[in-house]
Enzyme design. Structure first.
Site, PDB file in Angstrom:
ATOM      1  N   GLY A  32      36.566  24.092  21.760  1.00 32.51           N
ATOM      2  CA  GLY A  32      36.704  25.480  21.313  1.00 32.51           C
ATOM      3  C   GLY A  32      37.690  25.632  20.171  1.00 32.51           C
ATOM      4  O   GLY A  32      37.999  24.668  19.477  1.00 32.51           O
ATOM      5  N   HIS A  38      33.626  22.493  12.994  1.00 28.51           N
ATOM      6  CA  HIS A  38      32.699  22.473  14.139  1.00 28.51           C
ATOM      7  C   HIS A  38      31.320  23.004  13.715  1.00 28.51           C
ATOM      8  O   HIS A  38      30.284  22.483  14.131  1.00 28.51           O
ATOM      9  CB  HIS A  38      33.212  23.371  15.273  1.00 28.51           C
ATOM     10  CG  HIS A  38      34.500  22.914  15.877  1.00 28.51           C
ATOM     11  ND1 HIS A  38      35.687  23.583  15.720  1.00 28.51           N
ATOM     12  CD2 HIS A  38      34.777  21.838  16.671  1.00 28.51           C
ATOM     13  CE1 HIS A  38      36.643  22.949  16.379  1.00 28.51           C
ATOM     14  NE2 HIS A  38      36.128  21.899  16.959  1.00 28.51           N
ATOM     15  N   GLN A  62      42.252  14.567  29.190  1.00 31.07           N
ATOM     16  CA  GLN A  62      42.585  13.853  27.951  1.00 31.07           C
ATOM     17  C   GLN A  62      43.938  14.264  27.376  1.00 31.07           C
ATOM     18  O   GLN A  62      44.318  13.826  26.299  1.00 31.07           O
ATOM     19  CB  GLN A  62      41.468  14.010  26.910  1.00 31.07           C
ATOM     20  CG  GLN A  62      41.326  15.386  26.304  1.00 31.07           C
ATOM     21  CD  GLN A  62      40.084  15.482  25.426  1.00 31.07           C
ATOM     22  OE1 GLN A  62      38.957  15.512  25.925  1.00 31.07           O
ATOM     23  NE2 GLN A  62      40.267  15.512  24.115  1.00 31.07           N
TER      24      GLN A  62
HETATM   25  O1  PAF Z   1      36.992  16.006  19.822  1.00 32.96           O
HETATM   26  C1  PAF Z   1      37.147  16.835  20.742  1.00 32.96           C
HETATM   27  O2  PAF Z   1      37.216  18.047  20.530  1.00 32.96           O
HETATM   28  C2  PAF Z   1      37.241  16.331  22.186  1.00 32.96           C
HETATM   29  O3  PAF Z   1      37.960  15.155  22.246  1.00 32.96           O
HETATM   30  C3  PAF Z   1      35.869  16.203  22.857  1.00 32.96           C
HETATM   31  C4  PAF Z   1      35.014  15.136  22.189  1.00 32.96           C
HETATM   32  C5  PAF Z   1      35.148  17.528  22.838  1.00 32.96           C
HETATM   33  C6  PAF Z   1      36.053  15.784  24.316  1.00 32.96           C
HETATM   34  O4  PAF Z   1      36.799  16.721  25.023  1.00 32.96           O
END
Ligand code: PAF
Length: 279
Positions: A32, A38, A62
């Site tokens: 987001g 994006h 993560q």
């Molecule tokens: O690149 C990101 O925004 C994130 O690391 C991902 C690939 C959506 C995984 O949470």
């Protein structure tokens, strides 16, 4: 745009409405706080697929720093508007319990790439990234999936996961989107003050300087000069600057064919990364 928050509803829709009609699916996984970078992934996914699924999920596994997770920008309403403007077909926006409903352990033997560069600064980060991307791949079963070059190391590691787990998906790396002044677009740029933003430009400046002056026999001098350039910029604390082998991310030497320069730095309280492919 269809919006799903449960895995059951998403799977039913994709199976009954999309797969049964033999349509192809492109997946754009995101956390987001969407920006033009994006949207360029969504547009690329639209060029190659009948249906594009974007996921928005701020993945806790993560983040090794709970404060970083808490601070991560969340702008769902604005994100939905942007996705509608580019005619994205499906948004998957689950909450944490929907994704991690069991306590399954995850460990992928990523190898050396896991602990280099970003991995060294963010222990466990790539286990979390591969965990969520694996879950999304199993759920959506995309024909192709789109990731930004800005997270170059992430792309290499996801490629490795796809090979190890034999997932039939085509991975596409899309070029970095930059603001007109050269700053790589990032959800984290929201946190930069106007002054910090100006200082952050040293990252793309140093990368371009290395690219424009690249000489295979001068790699260590170029790296030192880039480090000095960044080190002299007020308010910027260098994490690493590496001129690396584009496949292994180990330091490049005069004989390396595929070369990428990568940088990470803290600007004020915000950690930024950037890179440029040299050859
Ligand atoms: O690149 C990101 O925004 C994130 O690391 C991902 C690939 C959506 C995984 O949470």
């Amino acid at each position: 745009m269809k919006i799903f928050t449960t895995t059951k509803a998403l799977r039913e829709y994709l199976l009954l409405q999309i797969r049964n009609l033999r349509q192809t699916i492109g997946l754009v996984p995101t956390m987001g706080a969407l920006h033009e970078g994006h949207l360029s992934l969504i547009r690329q996914a639209q060029l190659c697929n009948s249906v594009v699924v974007c996921s928005i999920f701020v993945n806790p596994t993560q983040f090794n720093d709970p404060k970083d997770l808490e601070k991560y920008p969340r702008t769902l309403e604005a994100d939905i508007k942007m996705l509608e403007q580019v005619n994205c077909n499906v948004l998957f926006n689950p909450d944490v319990n929907e994704i991690y409903d069991t306590h399954e352990q995850w460990h992928l033997p990523i190898g050396k790439l896991e602990n280099l560069l970003e991995g060294k600064f963010r222990p466990g980060h790539y286990q979390g990234v591969t965990q969520i991307v694996f879950i999304l791949f199993k759920l959506v079963e995309p024909d192709s999936a789109f990731f930004g070059q800005k997270d170059y190391q992430q792309f290499l590691i996801i490629s490795k996961m796809v090979k190890l787990k034999r997932i039939p998906v085509k991975l596409v790396m899309c070029p970095i989107k930059r603001d007109p002044d050269g700053l790589a677009m990032s959800s984290r740029n929201i946190h930069l003050s106007p002054g910090e933003r100006r200082h952050a430009l040293v990252l793309s400046r140093a990368l371009n300087w290395v690219k424009n002056n690249f000489e295979p026999s001068h790699i260590s001098r170029l790296k030192k000069e880039a480090e000095l350039m960044i080190g002299h910029e007020p308010g910027v604390e260098l994490g690493y600057f590496e001129i690396a082998n584009g496949d292994t991310l180990t330091p490049a030497d005069a004989g390396t064919q595929k070369i990428v320069a990568l940088v990470a730095a803290r600007v004020g309280k915000t950690r930024l990364i950037d890179n440029v492919v040299i050859s």
